[in-house]
Design a protein around this motif. Sequence first.
Motif, PDB file in Angstrom:
ATOM      1  N   ASP A   1      -3.257  -9.811 -17.211  1.00  0.00           N
ATOM      2  CA  ASP A   1      -4.709  -9.767 -16.528  1.00  0.00           C
ATOM      3  C   ASP A   1      -3.929 -10.981 -15.180  1.00  0.00           C
ATOM      4  O   ASP A   1      -4.288 -10.459 -13.854  1.00  0.00           O
ATOM      5  CB  ASP A   1      -5.205 -10.804 -16.892  1.00  0.00           C
ATOM      6  CG  ASP A   1      -6.562 -10.015 -17.863  1.00  0.00           C
ATOM      7  OD1 ASP A   1      -6.291  -8.580 -17.774  1.00  0.00           O
ATOM      8  OD2 ASP A   1      -7.229 -10.687 -18.658  1.00  0.00           O
ATOM      9  N   GLN A   2      -2.956 -11.457 -15.696  1.00  0.00           N
ATOM     10  CA  GLN A   2      -1.935 -13.118 -14.868  1.00  0.00           C
ATOM     11  C   GLN A   2      -1.397 -10.970 -13.755  1.00  0.00           C
ATOM     12  O   GLN A   2      -1.439 -12.558 -12.364  1.00  0.00           O
ATOM     13  CB  GLN A   2      -1.105 -13.521 -15.045  1.00  0.00           C
ATOM     14  CG  GLN A   2      -0.875 -14.486 -14.703  1.00  0.00           C
ATOM     15  CD  GLN A   2      -1.692 -15.477 -13.176  1.00  0.00           C
ATOM     16  OE1 GLN A   2      -2.436 -16.084 -14.104  1.00  0.00           O
ATOM     17  NE2 GLN A   2      -1.565 -15.196 -12.052  1.00  0.00           N
ATOM     18  N   LEU A   3      -0.157 -10.736 -14.018  1.00  0.00           N
ATOM     19  CA  LEU A   3       0.277 -10.014 -13.050  1.00  0.00           C
ATOM     20  C   LEU A   3      -0.749  -9.052 -12.230  1.00  0.00           C
ATOM     21  O   LEU A   3      -0.399  -8.538 -11.075  1.00  0.00           O
ATOM     22  CB  LEU A   3       0.825  -9.323 -14.139  1.00  0.00           C
ATOM     23  CG  LEU A   3       2.212 -10.288 -15.119  1.00  0.00           C
ATOM     24  CD1 LEU A   3       3.034  -9.143 -15.192  1.00  0.00           C
ATOM     25  CD2 LEU A   3       2.795 -10.685 -13.676  1.00  0.00           C
ATOM     26  N   ARG A   4      -1.676  -8.851 -12.819  1.00  0.00           N
ATOM     27  CA  ARG A   4      -2.665  -7.775 -12.177  1.00  0.00           C
ATOM     28  C   ARG A   4      -3.199  -8.123 -10.785  1.00  0.00           C
ATOM     29  O   ARG A   4      -3.229  -7.651  -9.480  1.00  0.00           O
ATOM     30  CB  ARG A   4      -3.837  -6.851 -12.976  1.00  0.00           C
ATOM     31  CG  ARG A   4      -4.856  -6.480 -12.045  1.00  0.00           C
ATOM     32  CD  ARG A   4      -6.208  -5.699 -12.902  1.00  0.00           C
ATOM     33  NE  ARG A   4      -5.407  -4.930 -14.015  1.00  0.00           N
ATOM     34  CZ  ARG A   4      -5.729  -5.839 -15.210  1.00  0.00           C
ATOM     35  NH1 ARG A   4      -6.234  -6.907 -15.985  1.00  0.00           N
ATOM     36  NH2 ARG A   4      -5.681  -4.424 -16.231  1.00  0.00           N
ATOM     37  N   GLN A   5      -3.284  -9.944 -11.432  1.00  0.00           N
ATOM     38  CA  GLN A   5      -4.268 -10.250 -10.255  1.00  0.00           C
ATOM     39  C   GLN A   5      -2.807 -10.610  -9.040  1.00  0.00           C
ATOM     40  O   GLN A   5      -2.657 -10.594  -7.615  1.00  0.00           O
ATOM     41  CB  GLN A   5      -4.695 -12.368 -10.897  1.00  0.00           C
ATOM     42  CG  GLN A   5      -5.384 -11.890 -11.283  1.00  0.00           C
ATOM     43  CD  GLN A   5      -6.095 -13.524 -12.182  1.00  0.00           C
ATOM     44  OE1 GLN A   5      -5.634 -14.299 -11.798  1.00  0.00           O
ATOM     45  NE2 GLN A   5      -6.689 -13.231 -13.215  1.00  0.00           N
ATOM     46  N   ASP A   6      -1.707 -11.106  -9.317  1.00  0.00           N
ATOM     47  CA  ASP A   6      -0.813 -11.479  -8.478  1.00  0.00           C
ATOM     48  C   ASP A   6      -0.477 -10.069  -7.519  1.00  0.00           C
ATOM     49  O   ASP A   6      -0.291 -10.784  -6.301  1.00  0.00           O
ATOM     50  CB  ASP A   6       0.211 -12.055  -9.510  1.00  0.00           C
ATOM     51  CG  ASP A   6       0.331 -13.354 -10.113  1.00  0.00           C
ATOM     52  OD1 ASP A   6      -0.672 -14.051  -9.758  1.00  0.00           O
ATOM     53  OD2 ASP A   6       0.960 -13.147 -11.057  1.00  0.00           O
ATOM     54  N   TRP A   7      -0.645  -8.952  -8.571  1.00  0.00           N
ATOM     55  CA  TRP A   7       0.109  -7.841  -8.156  1.00  0.00           C
ATOM     56  C   TRP A   7      -0.984  -7.635  -6.385  1.00  0.00           C
ATOM     57  O   TRP A   7      -0.612  -7.137  -5.848  1.00  0.00           O
ATOM     58  CB  TRP A   7       0.305  -6.626  -8.521  1.00  0.00           C
ATOM     59  CG  TRP A   7      -0.025  -5.091  -8.448  1.00  0.00           C
ATOM     60  CD1 TRP A   7      -0.435  -4.390  -8.151  1.00  0.00           C
ATOM     61  CD2 TRP A   7       0.925  -4.765  -7.827  1.00  0.00           C
ATOM     62  NE1 TRP A   7       0.252  -3.381  -7.822  1.00  0.00           N
ATOM     63  CE2 TRP A   7       1.927  -3.332  -7.859  1.00  0.00           C
ATOM     64  CE3 TRP A   7       2.607  -5.874  -7.397  1.00  0.00           C
ATOM     65  CZ2 TRP A   7       2.620  -2.857  -6.975  1.00  0.00           C
ATOM     66  CZ3 TRP A   7       4.177  -4.875  -6.959  1.00  0.00           C
ATOM     67  CH2 TRP A   7       3.667  -3.821  -6.894  1.00  0.00           C
ATOM     68  N   LYS A   8      -2.488  -8.150  -6.572  1.00  0.00           N
ATOM     69  CA  LYS A   8      -3.457  -7.281  -5.919  1.00  0.00           C
ATOM     70  C   LYS A   8      -3.202  -8.638  -5.024  1.00  0.00           C
ATOM     71  O   LYS A   8      -3.490  -8.160  -3.711  1.00  0.00           O
ATOM     72  CB  LYS A   8      -4.786  -7.986  -6.897  1.00  0.00           C
ATOM     73  CG  LYS A   8      -5.778  -5.985  -7.601  1.00  0.00           C
ATOM     74  CD  LYS A   8      -7.110  -6.850  -7.522  1.00  0.00           C
ATOM     75  CE  LYS A   8      -7.360  -5.397  -9.132  1.00  0.00           C
ATOM     76  NZ  LYS A   8      -8.466  -5.792  -9.539  1.00  0.00           N
ATOM     77  N   MET A   9      -2.457  -9.556  -4.887  1.00  0.00           N
ATOM     78  CA  MET A   9      -2.742 -10.601  -3.951  1.00  0.00           C
ATOM     79  C   MET A   9      -1.572 -10.281  -3.130  1.00  0.00           C
ATOM     80  O   MET A   9      -1.376 -10.897  -2.004  1.00  0.00           O
ATOM     81  CB  MET A   9      -2.782 -11.682  -4.569  1.00  0.00           C
ATOM     82  CG  MET A   9      -3.685 -12.637  -4.457  1.00  0.00           C
ATOM     83  SD  MET A   9      -3.548 -13.824  -5.771  1.00  0.00           S
ATOM     84  CE  MET A   9      -2.613 -15.463  -4.429  1.00  0.00           C
ATOM     85  N   THR A  10      -0.608 -10.057  -4.288  1.00  0.00           N
ATOM     86  CA  THR A  10       0.534  -9.228  -3.204  1.00  0.00           C
ATOM     87  C   THR A  10       0.764  -8.363  -2.139  1.00  0.00           C
ATOM     88  O   THR A  10       1.007  -7.967  -1.240  1.00  0.00           O
ATOM     89  CB  THR A  10       1.940  -9.402  -4.320  1.00  0.00           C
ATOM     90  OG1 THR A  10       1.877 -10.415  -5.240  1.00  0.00           O
ATOM     91  CG2 THR A  10       3.449  -8.646  -3.275  1.00  0.00           C
ATOM     92  N   ASP A  11       0.124  -7.441  -2.812  1.00  0.00           N
ATOM     93  CA  ASP A  11      -0.372  -6.111  -2.097  1.00  0.00           C
ATOM     94  C   ASP A  11      -1.680  -5.214  -2.475  1.00  0.00           C
ATOM     95  O   ASP A  11      -1.522  -4.539  -2.966  1.00  0.00           O
ATOM     96  CB  ASP A  11       1.161  -5.161  -2.674  1.00  0.00           C
ATOM     97  CG  ASP A  11       0.925  -3.750  -1.380  1.00  0.00           C
ATOM     98  OD1 ASP A  11       0.313  -3.554  -0.507  1.00  0.00           O
ATOM     99  OD2 ASP A  11       2.143  -2.998  -1.350  1.00  0.00           O
ATOM    100  N   PRO A  12      -2.431  -5.817  -1.664  1.00  0.00           N
ATOM    101  CA  PRO A  12      -3.625  -5.082  -2.660  1.00  0.00           C
ATOM    102  C   PRO A  12      -3.496  -3.578  -1.720  1.00  0.00           C
ATOM    103  O   PRO A  12      -4.656  -3.276  -2.637  1.00  0.00           O
ATOM    104  CB  PRO A  12      -4.756  -6.013  -1.719  1.00  0.00           C
ATOM    105  CG  PRO A  12      -3.786  -6.821   0.006  1.00  0.00           C
ATOM    106  CD  PRO A  12      -2.457  -6.596  -0.673  1.00  0.00           C
TER     107      PRO A  12
END
Length: 131
Positions: A100-111
Amino acid sequence: MNTTTYKNPRWWNREYDSAWERTKEAFKRDWDQTRHDVGGDEPDTNQSAKDTIKQAAGKEAIPPRGYATYEDLEPAYRFGFGARSQYGDDYPEWDDELEDQLRQDWKMTDPERAWEDDRIAVRYGWDYDPD
């Protein structure tokens, strides 16, 4: 010289860049070898050593294989590799909370890149041990 520009999560730092560059070629060889070894549904390109030499020399086009290339997936591998350095002490094993944390980071990094499309490559980067 590498001219690829990456979108980094807010926690990414130069130390992770340095570690990634040291690991990248070994990671790529491992990835390429694994794809070759497991076979799976990978199409037969009917490629011989002569074809490979011609392609490497730029004298013959490399036929598409229908799969994402290493270069397409490198941002996800790199992200997972760096995430292990960032979160590994808090999450010694991959679990739902980490994901869940990585998914959030991923979306913020490259939506524009879908987590579902890159999740497996992120996980592979997380699990990769260059030793």
